[in-house]
Design a protein around this motif. Structure first.
Motif, PDB file in Angstrom:
ATOM      1  N   ASP A 122       0.838  -1.210   0.000  1.00  0.00           N
ATOM      2  CA  ASP A 122       0.000   0.000   0.000  1.00  0.00           C
ATOM      3  C   ASP A 122       0.868   1.252   0.000  1.00  0.00           C
ATOM      4  N   LEU A 123       1.912   1.237   0.816  1.00  0.00           N
ATOM      5  CA  LEU A 123       2.823   2.380   0.871  1.00  0.00           C
ATOM      6  C   LEU A 123       3.516   2.595  -0.472  1.00  0.00           C
ATOM      7  N   SER A 124       3.901   1.494  -1.104  1.00  0.00           N
ATOM      8  CA  SER A 124       4.511   1.581  -2.427  1.00  0.00           C
ATOM      9  C   SER A 124       3.562   2.238  -3.417  1.00  0.00           C
ATOM     10  N   GLN A 125       2.299   1.850  -3.370  1.00  0.00           N
ATOM     11  CA  GLN A 125       1.308   2.440  -4.276  1.00  0.00           C
ATOM     12  C   GLN A 125       1.083   3.915  -3.945  1.00  0.00           C
ATOM     13  N   GLU A 126       1.031   4.233  -2.662  1.00  0.00           N
ATOM     14  CA  GLU A 126       0.884   5.640  -2.247  1.00  0.00           C
ATOM     15  C   GLU A 126       2.039   6.476  -2.785  1.00  0.00           C
ATOM     16  N   LEU A 127       3.232   5.910  -2.707  1.00  0.00           N
ATOM     17  CA  LEU A 127       4.413   6.616  -3.221  1.00  0.00           C
ATOM     18  C   LEU A 127       4.292   6.822  -4.729  1.00  0.00           C
ATOM     19  N   ARG A 128       3.871   5.789  -5.443  1.00  0.00           N
ATOM     20  CA  ARG A 128       3.687   5.908  -6.895  1.00  0.00           C
ATOM     21  C   ARG A 128       2.640   6.956  -7.252  1.00  0.00           C
ATOM     22  N   ASP A 129       1.620   7.072  -6.432  1.00  0.00           N
ATOM     23  CA  ASP A 129       0.533   8.013  -6.697  1.00  0.00           C
ATOM     24  C   ASP A 129       0.842   9.436  -6.228  1.00  0.00           C
ATOM     25  N   SER A 130       1.912   9.599  -5.481  1.00  0.00           N
ATOM     26  CA  SER A 130       2.219  10.912  -4.909  1.00  0.00           C
ATOM     27  C   SER A 130       2.594  11.923  -6.001  1.00  0.00           C
ATOM     28  N   ASP A 131       2.330  13.168  -5.710  1.00  0.00           N
ATOM     29  CA  ASP A 131       2.701  14.247  -6.633  1.00  0.00           C
ATOM     30  C   ASP A 131       4.207  14.265  -6.881  1.00  0.00           C
ATOM     31  N   GLU A 132       4.980  14.000  -5.820  1.00  0.00           N
ATOM     32  CA  GLU A 132       6.437  14.014  -5.948  1.00  0.00           C
ATOM     33  C   GLU A 132       6.914  12.959  -6.943  1.00  0.00           C
ATOM     34  N   PHE A 133       6.354  11.750  -6.824  1.00  0.00           N
ATOM     35  CA  PHE A 133       6.760  10.685  -7.740  1.00  0.00           C
ATOM     36  C   PHE A 133       6.296  10.981  -9.162  1.00  0.00           C
ATOM     37  N   GLN A 134       5.083  11.468  -9.309  1.00  0.00           N
ATOM     38  CA  GLN A 134       4.563  11.785 -10.640  1.00  0.00           C
ATOM     39  C   GLN A 134       5.416  12.863 -11.302  1.00  0.00           C
ATOM     40  N   ASN A 135       5.832  13.843 -10.525  1.00  0.00           N
ATOM     41  CA  ASN A 135       6.717  14.888 -11.042  1.00  0.00           C
ATOM     42  C   ASN A 135       8.053  14.286 -11.475  1.00  0.00           C
ATOM     43  N   VAL A 151      15.882  21.075 -17.535  1.00  0.00           N
ATOM     44  CA  VAL A 151      15.132  19.863 -17.207  1.00  0.00           C
ATOM     45  C   VAL A 151      15.968  18.920 -16.343  1.00  0.00           C
ATOM     46  N   ILE A 152      17.243  18.769 -16.668  1.00  0.00           N
ATOM     47  CA  ILE A 152      18.111  17.906 -15.862  1.00  0.00           C
ATOM     48  C   ILE A 152      18.237  18.467 -14.453  1.00  0.00           C
ATOM     49  N   SER A 153      18.393  19.751 -14.346  1.00  0.00           N
ATOM     50  CA  SER A 153      18.507  20.396 -13.043  1.00  0.00           C
ATOM     51  C   SER A 153      17.252  20.147 -12.205  1.00  0.00           C
ATOM     52  N   LYS A 154      16.085  20.296 -12.826  1.00  0.00           N
ATOM     53  CA  LYS A 154      14.826  20.030 -12.125  1.00  0.00           C
ATOM     54  C   LYS A 154      14.745  18.557 -11.724  1.00  0.00           C
ATOM     55  N   LEU A 155      15.149  17.660 -12.641  1.00  0.00           N
ATOM     56  CA  LEU A 155      15.126  16.236 -12.351  1.00  0.00           C
ATOM     57  C   LEU A 155      15.997  15.915 -11.141  1.00  0.00           C
ATOM     58  N   MET A 156      17.186  16.457 -11.106  1.00  0.00           N
ATOM     59  CA  MET A 156      18.095  16.189  -9.994  1.00  0.00           C
ATOM     60  C   MET A 156      17.534  16.739  -8.681  1.00  0.00           C
ATOM     61  N   GLU A 157      16.881  17.865  -8.744  1.00  0.00           N
ATOM     62  CA  GLU A 157      16.267  18.454  -7.559  1.00  0.00           C
ATOM     63  C   GLU A 157      15.140  17.556  -7.036  1.00  0.00           C
ATOM     64  N   VAL A 158      14.304  17.075  -7.948  1.00  0.00           N
ATOM     65  CA  VAL A 158      13.189  16.211  -7.552  1.00  0.00           C
ATOM     66  C   VAL A 158      13.708  14.852  -7.086  1.00  0.00           C
ATOM     67  N   GLU A 159      14.790  14.356  -7.688  1.00  0.00           N
ATOM     68  CA  GLU A 159      15.402  13.110  -7.215  1.00  0.00           C
ATOM     69  C   GLU A 159      15.855  13.269  -5.761  1.00  0.00           C
ATOM     70  N   GLN A 160      16.419  14.428  -5.450  1.00  0.00           N
ATOM     71  CA  GLN A 160      16.865  14.686  -4.083  1.00  0.00           C
ATOM     72  C   GLN A 160      15.673  14.721  -3.128  1.00  0.00           C
ATOM     73  N   GLN A 161      14.572  15.320  -3.567  1.00  0.00           N
ATOM     74  CA  GLN A 161      13.367  15.351  -2.736  1.00  0.00           C
ATOM     75  C   GLN A 161      12.846  13.931  -2.488  1.00  0.00           C
ATOM     76  N   MET A 162      12.846  13.116  -3.530  1.00  0.00           N
ATOM     77  CA  MET A 162      12.392  11.725  -3.370  1.00  0.00           C
ATOM     78  C   MET A 162      13.330  10.961  -2.437  1.00  0.00           C
ATOM     79  N   SER A 163      14.610  11.212  -2.544  1.00  0.00           N
ATOM     80  CA  SER A 163      15.576  10.565  -1.670  1.00  0.00           C
ATOM     81  C   SER A 163      15.300  10.927  -0.208  1.00  0.00           C
ATOM     82  N   THR A 164      14.961  12.173   0.031  1.00  0.00           N
ATOM     83  CA  THR A 164      14.635  12.610   1.387  1.00  0.00           C
ATOM     84  C   THR A 164      13.384  11.902   1.895  1.00  0.00           C
TER      85      THR A 164
END
Length: 121
Positions: free
Chosen positions: A10-23, A81-94
């Protein structure tokens, strides 16, 4: 015990559905569909991996390798776009680190945290 696994799914699905993951997913697809951006990011990550492997083997990267990595990092940071991707990757890592901390709280309660063990030495 299966309920623990069900909750993890369920948590995995919640993560997949999150705005952060979709971004993250959208930015990843955007980079993958941009040949130049994909090549830039692949080259940067490849060099980064090589340097990490050297360090794990106890070798120090040369000054030239460090400079090359720094130049590539600056280049990818300039690509919007790469810069944004790296920023969002860092947010997901957090988020993943925070989730890991929450999940391992029962073990820390039982055994103490690694920081507690270092403090006792």
């Amino acid at each position: 015990m299966s309920s623990v696994y069900d909750k993890a799914r369920d948590l995995s699905q919640e993560l997949r559905d999150s705005d952060e993951f979709q971004n993250l997913k959208n930015l990843h697809e955007e980079v993958e569909n941009d040949e130049v951006a994909k090549r830039m990011l692949d080259n940067f990550r490849s060099l980064q991996l090589e340097l990490q492997q050297k360090q794990m083997q106890g070798e120090q990267p040369s000054e030239e390798e460090i400079n090359q990595a720094q130049k590539q990092f600056e280049m990818v940071q300039q690509h919007e776009v790469i810069s944004k991707l790296m920023e969002v990757e860092q947010q997901m890592s957090t988020i993943i680190q925070d989730l890991n901390k929450i999940i391992t709280e029962p073990l820390e309660d039982l055994y103490g945290s690694p920081e507690d063990q270092y403090d006792q030495q």
